[in-house]
Design an enzyme around this catalytic site. Structure first.
Site, PDB file in Angstrom:
ATOM      1  N   LYS A 178      55.852  45.507 -26.058  1.00  0.00           N
ATOM      2  CA  LYS A 178      55.501  46.356 -27.194  1.00  0.00           C
ATOM      3  C   LYS A 178      55.331  47.785 -26.701  1.00  0.00           C
ATOM      4  O   LYS A 178      54.334  48.132 -26.095  1.00  0.00           O
ATOM      5  CB  LYS A 178      54.223  45.894 -27.894  1.00  0.00           C
ATOM      6  N   GLU A 253      45.590  48.546 -16.759  1.00  0.00           N
ATOM      7  CA  GLU A 253      45.654  49.830 -16.055  1.00  0.00           C
ATOM      8  C   GLU A 253      45.209  50.868 -17.066  1.00  0.00           C
ATOM      9  O   GLU A 253      45.931  51.158 -18.017  1.00  0.00           O
ATOM     10  CB  GLU A 253      47.076  50.069 -15.542  1.00  0.00           C
ATOM     11  N   CYS A 287      47.676  59.177 -16.371  1.00  0.00           N
ATOM     12  CA  CYS A 287      46.395  58.489 -16.177  1.00  0.00           C
ATOM     13  C   CYS A 287      45.720  58.897 -14.880  1.00  0.00           C
ATOM     14  O   CYS A 287      44.512  58.944 -14.794  1.00  0.00           O
ATOM     15  CB  CYS A 287      46.564  56.978 -16.272  1.00  0.00           C
ATOM     16  N   GLU A 384      38.072  61.266 -20.421  1.00  0.00           N
ATOM     17  CA  GLU A 384      39.493  61.484 -20.166  1.00  0.00           C
ATOM     18  C   GLU A 384      40.068  62.323 -21.301  1.00  0.00           C
ATOM     19  O   GLU A 384      40.043  61.908 -22.456  1.00  0.00           O
ATOM     20  CB  GLU A 384      40.228  60.141 -20.075  1.00  0.00           C
TER      21      GLU A 384
END
Ligand code: NAI
Ligand code: MG
Length: 481
Positions: A178, A253, A287, A384
């Site tokens: 996906k 992750e 990331c 983040e």
């Protein structure tokens, strides 16, 4: 260049519409204009894809395929991706907004290298013979899990898909992928290439759709044996919760707030370069982005000046322009998020040295932002941001650098800049992060494991360590007495 886009779901070796015919729009963020209308997978489509993957997994076409042939299929897929590299890179840039240079010369070559690396592993997944009880023969087999559900984000759409698909297939699983709703087009193109490469129908299925509906249905589906996820920590938590219903293993992750620590004895020219590309590469939508900069007090002023200088040279603009260093953020939502964080930095008392404003042109561009005088507890030092925003802090000595570097819920990556080998090792060992780069940043290789400590997730992508996430160990006993 004339590119043929694939915009339907890819299920059981065929491009098909979704069961109820629904579609959604994919946008070109550099122009804020529609790019393609793509079939939207919902629960019924996910169910169909999982059944196809299950049937493929159980079929002779897959079970009897020699491991070496799985490797050959992955190599053939790599060959086809290589032949189509310009078109794939172009589609990646059109849907993501990143500079074409990055898509064509970094993302695509890396994706191809990962396909080839795991092609090589396909016939090297092996068990062992063990000295179990006398009169017994005992050996282990490393078997595939079955159907792997892969859910990936929009920042490296094709590369991160390949990080999951390649080891999953090499180990003998089948896959339902996906892609992110913002960026499904290169994954669909890869499906087309996989069919041409000769993968049996159902071995790879690609089902674009939204998170809670399509992604959620995949996580809940009892026919899926494992979920491999890259994305936000918030959704990672949600996936783990949902996967607990059927006790599916998950590998996650997740986000990061990676420190880049610069000592006064570093090669400062290299450090300036590493720190700026560490945060501004990929628009900061990375990331592992080095979003927290720690500068040793003695060199603070001089170093920050050079960072600001370089940040101002990160020209935002048309991603297909050779001079562009900063592409468009992936969506209006991401732009708003970044601007919101810049505002939070200012209102909490950090000093904005440069950038952080929207560029006056169509598309979602923002100027590279550098903050100074950031405090460890401020929002921009903790959350983040996933954009081109650098938070600058200072430190006095090695112990404080380690302590501050670790002052986050995340633990994905970190950078250290010093010429002192002892200091480099002390800091590398002291930081709680899955990757530490010394005198370099943002380096990846198919051979090298990548993944998080703490709330950056668990499990590893890449390297031989990823194979553990796509196999299970069976112990077979035979009575010889
Ligand atoms: P997200 O984590 O919501 O999306 C990543 C993938 O997960 C997409 O394919 C999405 O459709 C899927 N997803 C979302 N909700 C789901 C659910 N309930 N069940 C199953 N799948 C689901 O990330 P999003 O919303 O695109 O970005 C939000 C923030 O997340 C970013 O600003 C960034 O801070 C962070 N992020 C971090 C990434 C990383 O690699 N560390 C990647 C993408 C986003
Ligand atoms: Mg989301």
């Amino acid at each position: 260049m004339d590119i043929q886009l694939q915009t339907q779901l890819f299920i059981d070796g065929q491009f098909v519409d979704s069961a109820n015919g629904s579609t959604f729009e994919v946008e070109n963020p550099a122009e804020a204009a529609a790019l393609a209308s793509v079939a939207e997978a919902k629960e019924a489509d996910i169910d169909r894809a999982v059944r196809a993957a299950r049937a493929a997994f159980d079929s002779d076409a897959w079970q009897r395929l020699p491991a070496r042939e799985r490797g050959r299929l992955l190599h053939r897929l790599a060959d086809l991706a290589e032949a189509d590299i310009d078109a794939l890179a172009r589609i990646e840039t059109l849907q993501n907004g990143k500079p074409y240079f990055e898509s064509r010369h970094i993302d695509l070559p890396e994706a191809i290298a990962v396909l080839r690396y795991y092609a090589g592993w396909a016939d090297k997944i092996q068990g062992e013979t063990l000295p179990a009880a006398d009169g017994m023969f005992n050996d282990t087999r490393r078997e595939p899990l079955g159907v792997v559900g892969a859910i990936v984000p929009w920042n490296f759409p094709l590369l991160l898909a390949v990080w999951k698909i390649a080891p999953a297939l090499a180990c003998g699983n089948t896959v339902v992928l996906k892609p992110a709703e913002e960026t499904p087009l290169t994954a669909l193109k890869l499906a087309e290439l996989a069919a041409r490469a000769g993968f049996p129908a159902g071995a790879i299925n690609v089902v674009p759709g939204f998170g809670p509906s399509a992604g959620g249905a995949l996580v809940r589906h009892p026919g899926v044996d494992k979920i491999a996820f890259t994305g936000s920590t918030e959704v990672g938590r949600e996936i783990m919760r949902a996967a607990s219903e059927s006790l599916k293993p998950v590998s996650l992750e997740l986000g990061g707030k990676s420190p880049n620590i610069v000592f006064a004895d570093a090669d400062l020219k290299a450090a300036v370069r590493g720190v700026t590309t560490g945060i501004f590469y990929g628009k900061g939508e990375v990331c592992a982005a080095g979003s927290r900069l720690f500068v040793e007090a003695g060199i603070h002023d001089e170093f920050m000046e050079q960072i600001v200088d370089r940040a101002r040279k990160m020209t935002p603009g048309d991603p297909f322009d050779k001079g562009t260093r900063l592409g468009a953020l992936v969506s209006k939502q991401q732009l708003d998020r970044v601007l919101h964080y810049v505002q939070a930095g200012v209102s909490e008392g950090a000093e904005l040295l440069t950038g952080g404003v929207r560029v006056d042109r169509p598309g979602y561009f923002v100027e590279a932002a550098v903050f100074d005088k950031v405090k460890p507890e401020m929002t921009i030092a903790q959350e983040e941001i996933f954009g081109p925003v650098l938070a600058g802090l200072t430190f006095e000595d090695v112990d404080q650098a380690i302590a501050l570097g670790n002052q986050t819920i995340y633990g994905l990556a970190a950078g250290v800049w010093t010429r002192d080998i002892k200091k480099a090792h002390r800091v590398a060992h002291g930081l709680r992060a899955g990757t530490v780069w010394v005198n370099t940043f943002n380096r990846y290789d198919p051979t090298t494991p990548f993944g998080g400590y703490k709330q950056s997730g668990f499990g590893r992508d890449l390297g031989m360590h990823a194979l553990d996430g796509y196999t299970q160990v069976k112990s077979v006993w035979i009575d010889l007495s």
